[in-house]
Write an enzyme that holds these catalytic residues in place. Structure first.
Site, PDB file in Angstrom:
ATOM      1  N   HIS A  96       0.767  -1.220  -0.032  1.00 43.90           N
ATOM      2  CA  HIS A  96      -0.046  -0.075  -0.111  1.00 43.90           C
ATOM      3  C   HIS A  96       0.920   1.302   0.006  1.00 43.90           C
ATOM      4  CE1 HIS A  96      -3.362  -2.384   1.226  1.00 43.90           C
ATOM      5  NE2 HIS A  96      -2.841  -3.146   1.903  1.00 43.90           N
ATOM      6  N   SER A 148      15.305  19.729 -19.038  1.00 47.11           N
ATOM      7  CA  SER A 148      14.056  20.659 -19.229  1.00 47.11           C
ATOM      8  C   SER A 148      14.361  21.948 -20.198  1.00 47.11           C
ATOM      9  CB  SER A 148      13.405  21.093 -17.772  1.00 47.11           C
ATOM     10  OG  SER A 148      12.769  22.404 -17.877  1.00 47.11           O
ATOM     11  N   LYS A 162      17.025  20.367 -13.784  1.00 47.71           N
ATOM     12  CA  LYS A 162      16.142  19.062 -14.031  1.00 47.71           C
ATOM     13  C   LYS A 162      16.912  18.113 -14.502  1.00 47.71           C
ATOM     14  CE  LYS A 162      12.519  18.064 -12.901  1.00 47.71           C
ATOM     15  NZ  LYS A 162      11.231  18.401 -13.672  1.00 47.71           N
ATOM     16  N   GLU A 185       9.544   6.990 -17.776  1.00 47.41           N
ATOM     17  CA  GLU A 185       8.118   7.359 -18.032  1.00 47.41           C
ATOM     18  C   GLU A 185       7.623   6.989 -19.575  1.00 47.41           C
ATOM     19  OE1 GLU A 185       7.791  11.596 -15.868  1.00 47.41           O
ATOM     20  OE2 GLU A 185       9.340  11.538 -17.322  1.00 47.41           O
TER      21      GLU A 185
END
Lengths: 508, 508, 508, 508
Positions: free
Chosen positions: A171, A293, A299, A306
């Site tokens: 969880h 970025s 970044k 992803e």
């Protein structure tokens, strides 16, 4: 006058990166913004030639065409092959498909008298289905190879973190303690299973569609056993009408196996993405597997992971499309099924490199063992272990011991371990006598001790991990053997075909 | 020596066809066998320029860049536009995307000193989202136009078959009798509703994302009202974080509307395919909407209709992919969402021409009125009408009358209408007295009489059809007005932008 | 005063039907309008007891609980089993699930001192996963049995129509001629493949999850080999963390196999629905596989076939749901996965009876051989055969012969066969000499002759059909052997468990 | 003798929890383990009665049945209504559906002479479609209400955290800084849009299907305007054949809107789940929105949020099933479509409570402002702000300034902010002169300062948030007004119907 500094800029970020991405990663994550998708039939060119040559050899051996006919046709096909290998056989967009391009090239160059005989005793449906089947076969083998490769990398990496403790989550919360190796081996187990799943395809679909004609056979006396051998199939299709009607099924079988694989890769991706947040900080991705970025200079984004997630959703959509194409059709070929080709090819193109990208991410990431150990001190990860000891050592019934522990935890609010005094209080309220010393209470909640005790099969202790690794490696070995057998079948088929062609061509 | 006839052959069928397919139909059905899919960002080039110009104008008007800066940048952008219109602005594959291609072209030609200021106060996310939003808007308008066009064709065609009787099917069985016009108007009603559904998109998504920056705003004092006007949006996004996190939603809204439209087109396709079988023979497709076979010389296949069915399954898969991409994300931009671009673009490319293809099929097909009438004589299509008359004229309770009729049909086995004697027998067994003469029994089962009586609203009688047509035409008119308003908004925005640019450029 | 006839009416149609539907068909088509879906865990009750007994025996044999403990627990479990067999063990809705119901029944009746020890060394996750795995196994076996049964029926029926000619369709148009047997055998081939696909499940998932605990193992010295034997598994899970994280995968594997099976059943359904329209009239469904209308007295609708189509769409949706549940999860158990249970159970409930319903439809339908033969006279079904003869007998290159035939068909417009004169004209226009007599032209287009010649493997001739039948029957036999082995494994496990229990209970 | 403590245990965890879950949350998360799903038609009972009453009134007013007939039928219907309200009208499973149950109850009690007339001039299809339409309408209204309620809660909560800084994430990494209010308002914006999306349903589907009969109208002179009024519809269906053929579309429109809503809820769920990990520790869920473990005593799991994620995957699957049911159908009613009923009802049951559960989670969770602020100090969240200041204050072109900043960050490795010296070094290497003092470098990276400057519309500054809140509240108000109008339409319809019934019944 304004100064002009004509900088050459290809990417609008990256100055802060120490290692550049590899070509493969860039391609995998780039998408189609500035890349075209080539015509689909280039992927089938080699298979179509293989099919044409085999068909021609068979027609000759059955006396349907003459040796002269066969020689002319084979000559032409070998010329096309040479062109194709050099990337010089262009599929004209005015000619419907690869089949038409090849046949009309032959007719235009060598005349309808001989080249016009190549299509005897077959239909375009034979060709479509044959090319697709051959294409799909190679993709299945490719995915098995890729998946097995990733599984090996996972097992090797797992070998490095057998004592690296990390919270065991359920969880998204700390449940118990485990080792990072245990997590990596769980990943490996999934991927091995995925590789095995792909093998089903061969059992169901490694059959020869050449000879089905339109779906209703032919009056020519053809030799489907021979073409099966020449094309590396186990046997001809048992029904000429079956597979032509189901030109979505072999595609769906592959797409399903890919979707499951992608689901597992997306699980790994999501887990690593979360582990690499500044908050978890348990791992850090290597520069070559990160992107920057266009505006935020600091970044380093886990783009490849992803992208894997994105392609996972894509895969499920493609599978859905294929299954929808196969619903409630009327018997016989229907044109709708042509779209299965683009669906499965797009899917393969997007996903085949995914296991290798994941392997790269895992091989190059930095594991922050200290941080992993730090988080094992938080959130009562030793509570279950302490509970088990109470049951094992003090013979308190499990269900009662659990009630005691829940109370003890309530009394330990604000802390990360159950304190001696809290446990004592809990025992008292349940009318039990606590016969443990404070040291034991601490020891039984110590992550390193817990791991040592977790010797159940499949669990996180070093002994268990060794057993699991051994089994998984054996399974990968089994897959390797299977792969070899299939590649041999292909090799033999091509050798036989070349021998036959050589014999026919000898006397020109 | 062998004779050589070097025929030029592009398609391996077609000699028997009297009319060639139109270019559009060929393109729609061809698929990607010998056609490449160009890089996605060519579709965004015009939108990216529009966005860049608007942003530049705004930066200048807010004093963030100087007039000189603006002049240099706008000059460059106009040059790119000129190149693009001629198809000469090539998106270099070494430069990530259209945004990078444009910006680096500007910097390379005009220097970082001015061109390097264009990206001030925005992020690449702004640009992606802006370009996509502008692209999606135009597609929405395109689909509405296409759907409305098809609906009009359907209504016009329906006008021709108001008295053409045809079996009214349920469960693929003859249920009652209807008119072919009734079927075509039902199709029209669906398509009008589909067109209306697309309009929702504007209500939800016609907002300006430029100014959201990375998702967390900017410290520059930008004017989002101005850019909204210059770009034809109703207003700026109410949250800079919302839409960037949901780069799948506007895509899904469009994809869903397309999927429903395709479902309806696939219903029309399936119905027409069955109507055009040799067994039904109620319609025949025109040659230019049929294709042949590579082997069977007689075939005229309804390929465009089958392709519509295939693309319908594809659409549902794409929608599924988009929805999967939008599930359980973490707040903020994630790279996965880039794949939404290819999904929606592929979907639009495959489906936008579908309504026009269907319109063509319907306008050119031959309707076999005799055959339609013939089939109205088969399978008790008048039974319900007779039943209704028994209820209406003889005041027998419906439920009892139905039992009577079921028995009468049983007694009429082997026939296609209820016979007088069978009806009599049935009345008797229910202890009812039949007071009808044989002529009436026949008349009440006569298809033409039945249609005349079916005056309920929405039904197949001429009166009802006229009412329905009128309503549908009015709805289409309403859509036309809506479309015009939206196109005006766009036109005005472009005019305003050009005025602003002209003003800035005047003093160079 | 009004007369009152209080008829008992259950269904508002059916008087015209000669045979009533069987209970199974009614249940399959009824849906859930007036039927409740019982609580899911009733399906798991038997499996949970099996798991509890096995766990208890193991705990005792490992010395974790005493013989006395084991005796009390086993006594209670056997009592529950007796109640359950009588349908008298009610799952209280106040107690979360079957696991809680059983454990709390034991504790309430036999006290926490002994019954409270049953949960030692396991987690509820073990139980969920174990019960599910056992449930899924039985469903897999059930589907294989059902599919094999249907395949056999298809082969038997195919045996009856070896010379029943019927148009061979492509694109819903007449392409060539085939036999009805050929169509039925194609169906059989699909279904055999479907049955084989289900077997993959065992290879991937027949492993024992009991012992995984929460996912991170346990410090108790448990014997997972023993429980594997007692529960009929091949071995324990190789990773305790893998399968618990993937509580969607074994479900998806089953759901996918079901979806493919349903796709094939929907193909059969659609084909039979079209064949049974008044227009085709090639088959007629038996009354017991038809339903009527509430208003149209004459209707006999193919509802069971339509319901199969409907459930096919449902299946694809469920699969999609399961795959979505498995996307991009974080490592370890997450609660989302509970919903996989309802998805897969609903799917099994809806679809498991489908093959038997289809078998019933096919066994009882009436085949109209005359009509099938009639339609073989329509639409140039002999053209390809004639073309092949031109190529074979007159050595005209196929591609040229096809051009000839396309012209001949054009000249035969309005007819259903190529006429001698049309063929002659076509030959002439291609500068070829026609050396055929009119009789041959007719004979080569004769459906019965065509079938006799279609001897290619997998084709429609009697010889080919016999070969295909033999292969398919052998494959079914192979599946039968496989099934027996799996059922034996289960039987042996239960015997071993009962022996162990008997031993423990002996000395009470 | 063994001691026996017969504890009553319903749940095997929970002792450590301070507040019990509410009934609604328990029901939402419980699933169907020990809960049955009641027969679907209980949901339609009230709608079927409404439809029956309206139809009966119309039949009477049109002179199709007598006043006496109408009185008897209405009396019966009112009796059933009374029984139904007490839960005493049982749907017999031997009677196919709610329609049959009601009609046969009437006939059994009041005789076929009058009650047998109720079904005059309609088909069961009318009834199915009517009941479904009425049911769907109420669900649409319900979802809008729920969504609007959640949006309001989000706006209220957002009001509390206008200055609570938190990292602004992209790619799960720290990008910039934002406020927790900004995140909550982004959620609100999504949910408001979702509520608006639902309203489309009314525009497309609020039409009266009663009067379509089987799909082909009726010869009875019925008044569809009257029944439209009595049932709260805008108008009768424009085609009797359209909606009956598309008994999946209104369902799909609702399912799609639900799926998008669930996608947004799953985004919120995932974000909150990650925020509540021990590592992020930014929020803590209240006990009543957490659940425990059967074995780990310390666990507080975010089950309700996970269940929302699970149901999101379920929703996408249901939508896919519905769309599949609507693909490539043949014109007219087909039985497959019955399954749309169970799909949409299951979806509504699972998802309608989701917005309220989410509202509860958000209203009761604890926000750890300190932790949020702490994480804003990590990972260069101020870099973009500093970059913007360099551009704004020093007129360095953005693109150049970005290169400087990337270098400065590289020089600041191991830190969380760009240091003065690093920036100086970066300036130097780009041949720029740094004219900033160290204090400014710090100040421009200070999260609180950054937020104050982020005044762009839609951004995280207090001013921006206020503007966004105002707009969103106005939109919610608009939705409220819309809802009221729709509820009024329903109210008026029921009043009119009751008046009509009263008039008819008066003279008994």
């Amino acid at each position: 006058m304004t100064k002009k500094t004509n900088k050459k800029i290809n990417k609008l970020w990256g100055t802060a990166f120490e290692q550049k991405s590899t070509e493969a990663v860039i391609k995998f994550t780039a998408g189609r913004d500035v890349q075209a998708v080539p015509p689909a039939d280039y992927k089938l060119l080699a298979y179509d030639l293989w099919g044409n040559k085999s068909h021609c050899v068979m027609l000759y051996k059955q006396g349907i065409i003459t040796k002269k006919d066969a020689q002319v046709i084979l000559k032409g096909l070998l010329e096309i092959e040479t062109l194709a290998l050099k990337g010089k056989f262009v599929l004209g967009s005015a000619k419907e498909d690869v089949h038409t391009n090849i046949e009309s090239w032959l007719i235009e160059k060598y005349g309808i008298e001989q080249a016009g005989k190549l299509h005897t005793a077959r239909s375009r449906n034979d060709q479509c289905n044959l090319d697709t089947r051959l294409y799909l076969k190679d993709q299945v083998l490719g995915f098995i190879e890729q998946a097995a490769g990733l599984a090996k990398v996972l097992i090797v990496q797992a070998g490095k973190y057998k004592t690296t403790i990390v919270p065991g989550f359920t969880h998204h919360q700390h449940a118990m303690v485990t080792t990072f190796s245990h997590i990596l081996l769980a990943f490996a187990a999934m991927i091995v299973r995925d590789a095995q799943r792909f093998t089903t395809w061969f059992k169901l679909h490694n059959f020869n569609p050449l000879g089905n004609a339109v779906a209703y056979g032919t009056s020519f006396v053809i030799d489907q056993q021979l073409t099966s051998q020449l094309l590396g199939f186990d046997a001809p299709d048992v029904s000429s009408l079956d597979e032509i009607t189901n030109r979505w099924e072999a595609e769906s079988d592959l797409a399903f196996s890919i979707t499951i694989l992608m689901n597992h890769l997306s699980l790994m991706a999501q887990t690593l993405i979360i582990f690499s947040t500044p908050e978890f900080a348990m791992i850090q991705l290597a520069d070559q597997f990160s992107t920057g970025s266009s505006i935020m200079p600091q970044k380093k984004n886990p783009d490849p992971l992803e992208v894997i997630k994105g392609k996972t959703a894509f895969a499920a959509g493609i599978l859905q499309g294929l299954l929808g194409l196969g619903k409630a059709n009327f018997i016989g070929f229907n044109r709708d099924s042509q779209w299965t080709k683009y669906l499965i090819m797009d899917l393969v193109d997007e996903c085949l490199p995914a296991p290798k990208v994941m392997a790269g991410v895992i091989e190059t990431m930095t594991v922050n063992k200290k941080k992993m150990a730090f988080w094992c001190q938080v959130g009562f990860v030793g509570a279950t272990s302490l509970l088990e000891q109470l049951v094992a050592k003090y013979k308190i019934p499990f269900r009662q011991a659990k009630i005691v522990m829940e109370k003890a935890i309530k009394h330990s609010k604000g802390k990360n371990k159950v304190s001696y005094s809290a446990l004592k209080q809990a025992f008292k309220s349940e009318n039990l006598k606590l016969n443990i010393n404070p040291k034991q209470v601490q020891a039984w909640q110590d992550p390193i001790q817990i791991i040592k005790l977790a010797k159940s099969f499949g669990g996180p202790s070093s002994q268990s991990l060794k057993k699991s690794s051994t089994i998984l490696l054996k399974q990968i070995e089994g897959l390797g053997g299977w792969l070899e057998k299939k590649l041999n079948q292909k090799q033999k088929a091509l050798q036989l075909l070349n021998q036959q062609i050589k014999k026919i061509m000898e006397e020109i």
